[in-house]
Design a protein around this motif. Structure first.
Motif, PDB file in Angstrom:
ATOM      1  N   LEU A 183       0.798  -1.217   0.000  1.00 26.11           N
ATOM      2  CA  LEU A 183       0.000   0.000   0.000  1.00 26.11           C
ATOM      3  C   LEU A 183       0.833   1.270   0.000  1.00 26.11           C
ATOM      4  N   ARG A 184       2.151   1.146   0.164  1.00 32.88           N
ATOM      5  CA  ARG A 184       2.989   2.346   0.198  1.00 32.88           C
ATOM      6  C   ARG A 184       3.000   3.001  -1.178  1.00 32.88           C
ATOM      7  N   ARG A 185       2.815   4.314  -1.189  1.00 34.56           N
ATOM      8  CA  ARG A 185       2.814   5.081  -2.429  1.00 34.56           C
ATOM      9  C   ARG A 185       3.899   6.159  -2.382  1.00 34.56           C
ATOM     10  N   ARG A 186       4.483   6.394  -3.521  1.00 38.95           N
ATOM     11  CA  ARG A 186       5.471   7.456  -3.625  1.00 38.95           C
ATOM     12  C   ARG A 186       4.736   8.738  -4.020  1.00 38.95           C
ATOM     13  N   THR A 187       4.393   9.510  -3.048  1.00 39.26           N
ATOM     14  CA  THR A 187       3.666  10.746  -3.294  1.00 39.26           C
ATOM     15  C   THR A 187       4.206  11.838  -2.389  1.00 39.26           C
ATOM     16  N   ARG A 188       4.141  13.064  -2.879  1.00 40.25           N
ATOM     17  CA  ARG A 188       4.601  14.216  -2.114  1.00 40.25           C
ATOM     18  C   ARG A 188       3.429  15.100  -1.701  1.00 40.25           C
ATOM     19  N   ARG A 189       2.213  14.552  -1.809  1.00 46.88           N
ATOM     20  CA  ARG A 189       1.052  15.337  -1.416  1.00 46.88           C
ATOM     21  C   ARG A 189       1.011  15.489   0.101  1.00 46.88           C
ATOM     22  N   ASN A 190       0.693  16.705   0.527  1.00 49.60           N
ATOM     23  CA  ASN A 190       0.672  16.956   1.964  1.00 49.60           C
ATOM     24  C   ASN A 190      -0.638  16.540   2.615  1.00 49.60           C
ATOM     25  N   GLN A 191      -1.650  16.129   1.825  1.00 46.01           N
ATOM     26  CA  GLN A 191      -2.935  15.709   2.376  1.00 46.01           C
ATOM     27  C   GLN A 191      -3.234  14.246   2.051  1.00 46.01           C
ATOM     28  N   ALA A 192      -2.200  13.471   1.754  1.00 48.51           N
ATOM     29  CA  ALA A 192      -2.408  12.069   1.395  1.00 48.51           C
ATOM     30  C   ALA A 192      -2.839  11.260   2.622  1.00 48.51           C
ATOM     31  N   LEU A 193      -3.706  10.299   2.402  1.00 53.32           N
ATOM     32  CA  LEU A 193      -4.128   9.416   3.480  1.00 53.32           C
ATOM     33  C   LEU A 193      -2.982   8.500   3.875  1.00 53.32           C
ATOM     34  N   THR A 194      -2.817   8.296   5.168  1.00 49.15           N
ATOM     35  CA  THR A 194      -1.811   7.352   5.637  1.00 49.15           C
ATOM     36  C   THR A 194      -2.294   5.923   5.426  1.00 49.15           C
ATOM     37  N   ILE A 195      -1.381   4.988   5.531  1.00 50.86           N
ATOM     38  CA  ILE A 195      -1.750   3.579   5.356  1.00 50.86           C
ATOM     39  C   ILE A 195      -2.728   3.153   6.439  1.00 50.86           C
ATOM     40  N   ARG A 196      -2.514   3.615   7.655  1.00 57.97           N
ATOM     41  CA  ARG A 196      -3.428   3.258   8.740  1.00 57.97           C
ATOM     42  C   ARG A 196      -4.828   3.812   8.484  1.00 57.97           C
ATOM     43  N   GLN A 197      -4.921   5.040   7.997  1.00 59.05           N
ATOM     44  CA  GLN A 197      -6.229   5.618   7.701  1.00 59.05           C
ATOM     45  C   GLN A 197      -6.928   4.842   6.587  1.00 59.05           C
ATOM     46  N   ARG A 198      -6.201   4.411   5.593  1.00 62.88           N
ATOM     47  CA  ARG A 198      -6.802   3.661   4.488  1.00 62.88           C
ATOM     48  C   ARG A 198      -7.309   2.306   4.960  1.00 62.88           C
ATOM     49  N   ILE A 199      -6.545   1.656   5.841  1.00 60.61           N
ATOM     50  CA  ILE A 199      -6.979   0.363   6.355  1.00 60.61           C
ATOM     51  C   ILE A 199      -8.211   0.531   7.242  1.00 60.61           C
ATOM     52  N   MET A 200      -8.215   1.540   8.101  1.00 62.18           N
ATOM     53  CA  MET A 200      -9.362   1.756   8.967  1.00 62.18           C
ATOM     54  C   MET A 200     -10.601   2.141   8.157  1.00 62.18           C
ATOM     55  N   LEU A 201     -10.436   2.909   7.104  1.00 58.92           N
ATOM     56  CA  LEU A 201     -11.565   3.262   6.245  1.00 58.92           C
ATOM     57  C   LEU A 201     -12.168   2.005   5.615  1.00 58.92           C
ATOM     58  N   THR A 202     -11.308   1.100   5.140  1.00 56.21           N
ATOM     59  CA  THR A 202     -11.800  -0.138   4.525  1.00 56.21           C
ATOM     60  C   THR A 202     -12.467  -1.036   5.557  1.00 56.21           C
ATOM     61  N   LEU A 203     -11.877  -1.150   6.738  1.00 59.14           N
ATOM     62  CA  LEU A 203     -12.488  -1.976   7.777  1.00 59.14           C
ATOM     63  C   LEU A 203     -13.842  -1.419   8.194  1.00 59.14           C
ATOM     64  N   ARG A 204     -13.969  -0.094   8.223  1.00 51.08           N
ATOM     65  CA  ARG A 204     -15.261   0.504   8.576  1.00 51.08           C
ATOM     66  C   ARG A 204     -16.307   0.169   7.515  1.00 51.08           C
ATOM     67  N   PHE A 205     -15.914   0.189   6.264  1.00 51.68           N
ATOM     68  CA  PHE A 205     -16.843  -0.176   5.195  1.00 51.68           C
ATOM     69  C   PHE A 205     -17.246  -1.639   5.278  1.00 51.68           C
ATOM     70  N   LEU A 206     -16.283  -2.524   5.512  1.00 55.59           N
ATOM     71  CA  LEU A 206     -16.592  -3.949   5.603  1.00 55.59           C
ATOM     72  C   LEU A 206     -17.427  -4.252   6.842  1.00 55.59           C
ATOM     73  N   ALA A 207     -17.170  -3.558   7.936  1.00 53.80           N
ATOM     74  CA  ALA A 207     -17.886  -3.839   9.176  1.00 53.80           C
ATOM     75  C   ALA A 207     -19.308  -3.310   9.155  1.00 53.80           C
ATOM     76  N   SER A 208     -19.539  -2.197   8.465  1.00 51.34           N
ATOM     77  CA  SER A 208     -20.866  -1.580   8.484  1.00 51.34           C
ATOM     78  C   SER A 208     -21.706  -1.927   7.273  1.00 51.34           C
ATOM     79  N   GLY A 209     -21.080  -2.141   6.119  1.00 49.27           N
ATOM     80  CA  GLY A 209     -21.844  -2.380   4.900  1.00 49.27           C
ATOM     81  C   GLY A 209     -22.594  -1.154   4.426  1.00 49.27           C
TER      82      GLY A 209
END
Length: 373
Positions: free
Chosen positions: A52-78
């Motif tokens: 999941l690591r991306r080479r980006t210089r954006r200052n507002q990029a989502l962290t890996i932890r945020q992306r995983i938690m976002l996906t888990l929230r979607f899977l858990a709630s539907g």
């Protein structure tokens, strides 16, 4: 006549990300929302970081932890992607990309965490675990199918996805071990297909037919919908002797492992109940199955809203009636274990009275299980 020029104004970018999702929550609150504890989310971050690591210089990029938690929230709630985006303060397109990337990374872990016991050591370990449950020897897994609701795919094959219950689904076949961990998953068949047909055509069925004709190598347990084979044992439909009844009792008690595994799987990831979350390819079902069964992230018990309490109370027996007096009227008794019988749940009243089985003798109440209301 003057020319009118229509100027299109781009919508301004709004960074309204909510960091409270990972900073201001206690561990039990994190588990309720994401079905994983904080420590196990950290383990997932370590596992998925290389992909999941991306080479980006954006200052507002989502962290890996945020992306995983976002996906888990979607899977858990539907829930809808728009709702997930509003929760985390990101756009719906971002949610779609993040869910796709993380589920693809989880899918890449399937061979590491979903493994059928093929070695002698693994088979002996699983056999021992099943034998300790109900005394059924030689079992290396329990097999069954479950329907996962999907949106109608349309096209000429649309009727084949309608199951016997009248809705569109995929019939997902799975096996589990004595711990309730999935050891194989097949999510490639429409809802109209029968469990026995799926097993016969699957790689698991072919593997069992080629390598497990000898009972010493182990066999699977299935319900009465499967044919009885040397490598697949089913219960007696009409037991005629005490030995057959004992066999059925041990069979049912052991095979319930796969039923409980399905229950935990669907209860953990509510996306499996949602049409919106199950409209993707069948492989997505396996992707959501991976984090719920992986032994590398242990310690994720579901948070029960009504905890079960075990209490030892006295009970009086008069004839064939059991009378129990409870001082706490907010406890709901779910079962009473005696020496000869187990009484099922009753309404919340005090005193509580059960009618014991006529064949029960020397009745003595050993344990009472209560549930908070």
């Amino acid at each position: 006549m003057a020319d009118v020029h229509m100027v299109r104004h781009r919508r301004p970018r709004l960074f309204r990300r909510v960091d409270r999702q990972e900073t201001d929550l206690m561990d039990d609150e994190v588990r309720r929302r994401y079905r994983f504890s904080t420590d196990n989310i950290d383990r997932l971050v370590g596992l998925l970081e290389p992909t999941l690591r991306r080479r980006t210089r954006r200052n507002q990029a989502l962290t890996i932890r945020q992306r995983i938690m976002l996906t888990l929230r979607f899977l858990a709630s539907g829930a809808f992607l728009q709702i997930i985006g509003d929760t985390f303060g990101v756009d719906i397109a971002t949610v779609s990309r993040v869910v796709t990337d993380v589920t693809n990374s989880l899918f890449a872990l399937k061979d590491m965490v979903i493994r059928f016991p093929v070695t002698d050591a693994d088979r002996r370990r699983v056999m021992t675990g099943f034998f300790e449950m109900r005394g059924f020897p030689g079992v290396i897994g329990c097999v069954d199918g479950t329907h996962v609701r999907i949106i109608s795919p349309g096209g000429p094959d649309e009727p084949s996805f309608v199951n016997r219950k009248g809705f569109h689904s995929l019939n997902v076949q799975a096996t589990c071990d004595h711990k309730g961990m999935f050891t194989s998953v097949n999510a490639c068949w429409p809802g109209c297909c029968h469990d026995s047909h799926i097993f016969r055509m699957s790689k698991l069925g072919q593997h069992m037919a080629n390598h497990h004709q000898d009972p010493e190598r182990g066999y699977l347990l299935g319900d009465s919908g499967y044919p009885c084979r040397p490598f697949l044992l089913t219960p007696f439909l009409q037991p005629e002797s005490e030995a057959q009844e004992r066999y059925n009792a041990a069979h049912i008690g052991t095979r319930n492992s796969i039923e409980r595994a399905f229950g935990v799987w669907k209860r953990t990831f509510h996306v499996l109940h949602s049409e919106e979350g199950s409209s993707g390819p069948p492989g997505k079902l396996i992707r959501t199955c991976v984090p719920s069964t992986q032994p590398i992230t242990p310690g994720n018990p579901l948070i029960s809203k009504k905890p079960v309490i075990t209490r030892r109370l006295s009970a009086s027996v008069t004839g064939n009636l059991i009378t129990i007096s409870l001082s706490a009227n907010k406890l709901f008794v779910t079962s009473v274990t005696t020496r000869d019988t187990v009484a099922m749940s009753t309404p919340k009243v005090s005193p509580i009275i059960w009618r014991k089985a006529p064949e029960a003798r020397n009745l003595k109440v050993n344990m009472i299980r209560c549930r908070m209301v």
